[in-house]
Design a protein around this motif. Sequence first.
Motif, PDB file in Angstrom:
ATOM      1  N   GLN A  13       8.685   1.986 -29.934  1.00 24.53           N
ATOM      2  CA  GLN A  13      10.147   1.896 -29.843  1.00 24.53           C
ATOM      3  C   GLN A  13      10.613   0.450 -29.719  1.00 24.53           C
ATOM      4  O   GLN A  13      11.597   0.046 -30.346  1.00 24.53           O
ATOM      5  N   ALA A  14       9.911  -0.335 -28.919  1.00 26.68           N
ATOM      6  CA  ALA A  14      10.294  -1.733 -28.734  1.00 26.68           C
ATOM      7  C   ALA A  14      10.175  -2.512 -30.034  1.00 26.68           C
ATOM      8  O   ALA A  14      11.078  -3.275 -30.409  1.00 26.68           O
ATOM      9  N   VAL A  15       9.070  -2.321 -30.747  1.00 27.10           N
ATOM     10  CA  VAL A  15       8.865  -3.050 -32.001  1.00 27.10           C
ATOM     11  C   VAL A  15       9.848  -2.580 -33.065  1.00 27.10           C
ATOM     12  O   VAL A  15      10.431  -3.397 -33.788  1.00 27.10           O
ATOM     13  N   SER A  16      10.061  -1.280 -33.159  1.00 29.08           N
ATOM     14  CA  SER A  16      10.976  -0.784 -34.191  1.00 29.08           C
ATOM     15  C   SER A  16      12.413  -1.214 -33.927  1.00 29.08           C
ATOM     16  O   SER A  16      13.170  -1.439 -34.869  1.00 29.08           O
ATOM     17  N   THR A  17      12.778  -1.378 -32.667  1.00 28.55           N
ATOM     18  CA  THR A  17      14.119  -1.857 -32.334  1.00 28.55           C
ATOM     19  C   THR A  17      14.267  -3.338 -32.684  1.00 28.55           C
ATOM     20  O   THR A  17      15.291  -3.754 -33.203  1.00 28.55           O
ATOM     21  N   GLN A  18      13.226  -4.125 -32.405  1.00 25.66           N
ATOM     22  CA  GLN A  18      13.285  -5.567 -32.650  1.00 25.66           C
ATOM     23  C   GLN A  18      13.069  -5.914 -34.121  1.00 25.66           C
ATOM     24  O   GLN A  18      13.598  -6.913 -34.596  1.00 25.66           O
ATOM     25  N   ALA A  44       8.733   0.459 -40.059  1.00 27.29           N
ATOM     26  CA  ALA A  44       7.506   0.234 -40.833  1.00 27.29           C
ATOM     27  C   ALA A  44       6.599  -0.784 -40.139  1.00 27.29           C
ATOM     28  O   ALA A  44       5.374  -0.612 -40.094  1.00 27.29           O
ATOM     29  N   GLN A  45       7.188  -1.827 -39.589  1.00 27.07           N
ATOM     30  CA  GLN A  45       6.416  -2.830 -38.857  1.00 27.07           C
ATOM     31  C   GLN A  45       5.783  -2.209 -37.610  1.00 27.07           C
ATOM     32  O   GLN A  45       4.632  -2.483 -37.280  1.00 27.07           O
ATOM     33  N   ALA A  46       6.541  -1.347 -36.936  1.00 27.27           N
ATOM     34  CA  ALA A  46       6.020  -0.685 -35.735  1.00 27.27           C
ATOM     35  C   ALA A  46       4.848   0.226 -36.079  1.00 27.27           C
ATOM     36  O   ALA A  46       3.827   0.236 -35.386  1.00 27.27           O
ATOM     37  N   VAL A  47       4.956   0.987 -37.164  1.00 28.11           N
ATOM     38  CA  VAL A  47       3.868   1.870 -37.594  1.00 28.11           C
ATOM     39  C   VAL A  47       2.624   1.051 -37.905  1.00 28.11           C
ATOM     40  O   VAL A  47       1.510   1.393 -37.476  1.00 28.11           O
ATOM     41  N   GLN A  48       2.793  -0.034 -38.625  1.00 31.86           N
ATOM     42  CA  GLN A  48       1.656  -0.886 -38.983  1.00 31.86           C
ATOM     43  C   GLN A  48       0.971  -1.444 -37.732  1.00 31.86           C
ATOM     44  O   GLN A  48      -0.252  -1.415 -37.624  1.00 31.86           O
ATOM     45  N   ARG A  49       1.753  -1.925 -36.785  1.00 35.87           N
ATOM     46  CA  ARG A  49       1.173  -2.525 -35.578  1.00 35.87           C
ATOM     47  C   ARG A  49       0.469  -1.486 -34.706  1.00 35.87           C
ATOM     48  O   ARG A  49      -0.622  -1.745 -34.188  1.00 35.87           O
ATOM     49  N   SER A  72      -0.132  -8.032 -27.111  1.00 33.18           N
ATOM     50  CA  SER A  72       0.011  -8.953 -28.244  1.00 33.18           C
ATOM     51  C   SER A  72       0.941  -8.389 -29.313  1.00 33.18           C
ATOM     52  O   SER A  72       1.593  -9.148 -30.028  1.00 33.18           O
ATOM     53  N   VAL A  73       1.020  -7.058 -29.408  1.00 38.60           N
ATOM     54  CA  VAL A  73       1.944  -6.429 -30.351  1.00 38.60           C
ATOM     55  C   VAL A  73       3.390  -6.777 -29.993  1.00 38.60           C
ATOM     56  O   VAL A  73       4.255  -6.880 -30.863  1.00 38.60           O
ATOM     57  N   LEU A  74       3.635  -7.027 -28.718  1.00 40.52           N
ATOM     58  CA  LEU A  74       4.992  -7.315 -28.243  1.00 40.52           C
ATOM     59  C   LEU A  74       5.303  -8.803 -28.146  1.00 40.52           C
ATOM     60  O   LEU A  74       6.363  -9.181 -27.648  1.00 40.52           O
ATOM     61  N   GLU A  75       4.394  -9.658 -28.613  1.00 33.87           N
ATOM     62  CA  GLU A  75       4.583 -11.102 -28.452  1.00 33.87           C
ATOM     63  C   GLU A  75       5.895 -11.614 -29.010  1.00 33.87           C
ATOM     64  O   GLU A  75       6.528 -12.482 -28.418  1.00 33.87           O
ATOM     65  N   ASP A  76       6.319 -11.122 -30.154  1.00 31.30           N
ATOM     66  CA  ASP A  76       7.541 -11.635 -30.770  1.00 31.30           C
ATOM     67  C   ASP A  76       8.761 -10.767 -30.467  1.00 31.30           C
ATOM     68  O   ASP A  76       9.777 -10.849 -31.140  1.00 31.30           O
ATOM     69  N   CYS A  77       8.662  -9.959 -29.423  1.00 26.72           N
ATOM     70  CA  CYS A  77       9.778  -9.115 -28.992  1.00 26.72           C
ATOM     71  C   CYS A  77      10.293  -9.631 -27.649  1.00 26.72           C
ATOM     72  O   CYS A  77       9.525 -10.131 -26.836  1.00 26.72           O
ATOM     73  N   GLU A  78      11.567  -9.469 -27.416  1.00 28.53           N
ATOM     74  CA  GLU A  78      12.130  -9.920 -26.152  1.00 28.53           C
ATOM     75  C   GLU A  78      13.257  -8.997 -25.721  1.00 28.53           C
ATOM     76  O   GLU A  78      13.758  -8.193 -26.502  1.00 28.53           O
ATOM     77  N   GLY A  79      13.618  -9.115 -24.464  1.00 26.69           N
ATOM     78  CA  GLY A  79      14.699  -8.317 -23.916  1.00 26.69           C
ATOM     79  C   GLY A  79      14.239  -7.530 -22.701  1.00 26.69           C
ATOM     80  O   GLY A  79      13.048  -7.454 -22.385  1.00 26.69           O
ATOM     81  N   PHE A  80      15.214  -6.954 -22.010  1.00 23.80           N
ATOM     82  CA  PHE A  80      14.940  -6.219 -20.778  1.00 23.80           C
ATOM     83  C   PHE A  80      14.020  -5.034 -21.022  1.00 23.80           C
ATOM     84  O   PHE A  80      13.061  -4.818 -20.275  1.00 23.80           O
ATOM     85  N   ASP A  81      14.294  -4.254 -22.059  1.00 24.27           N
ATOM     86  CA  ASP A  81      13.462  -3.078 -22.338  1.00 24.27           C
ATOM     87  C   ASP A  81      12.028  -3.464 -22.678  1.00 24.27           C
ATOM     88  O   ASP A  81      11.079  -2.785 -22.272  1.00 24.27           O
TER      89      ASP A  81
END
Length: 102
Positions: free
Chosen positions: A68-73, A77-82, A33-42
């Motif tokens: 890494q995926a969240v911080s790239t997208q 700070a958002q990645a740390v929070q999630r 669910s943390v990755l729901e709003d992320c997209e791409g091959f990685d």
Amino acid sequence: MSAWSTWLPSSPFEWQFRAPAAGVDAVRQQLLSVLEDCEGFDVDRVRWRLHTAECAEELWLLRDAVFQAVSTQHCQAQAVQRINALVPFFRQVLPARLLTQV
């Protein structure tokens, strides 16, 4: 006696599937669910790794890939929070000595 029985072992191999430990699927779903709003091959590769993880320890180690995926997208700070929001779910399936926050 059939021709098959001459080369087949007397006791054929039996697949042994183990169900994940209690709570592992819940943690897996939280990570996904943390990755729901992320997209791409990685991100798709990280999702696949999450789906194939067999135990809570593997999921715990995949936090870095999710981070890494969240911080790239989005941003770091958002990645740390999630990721930090996931710690309570891991407390249910891992020993306390393994739990550290980002």
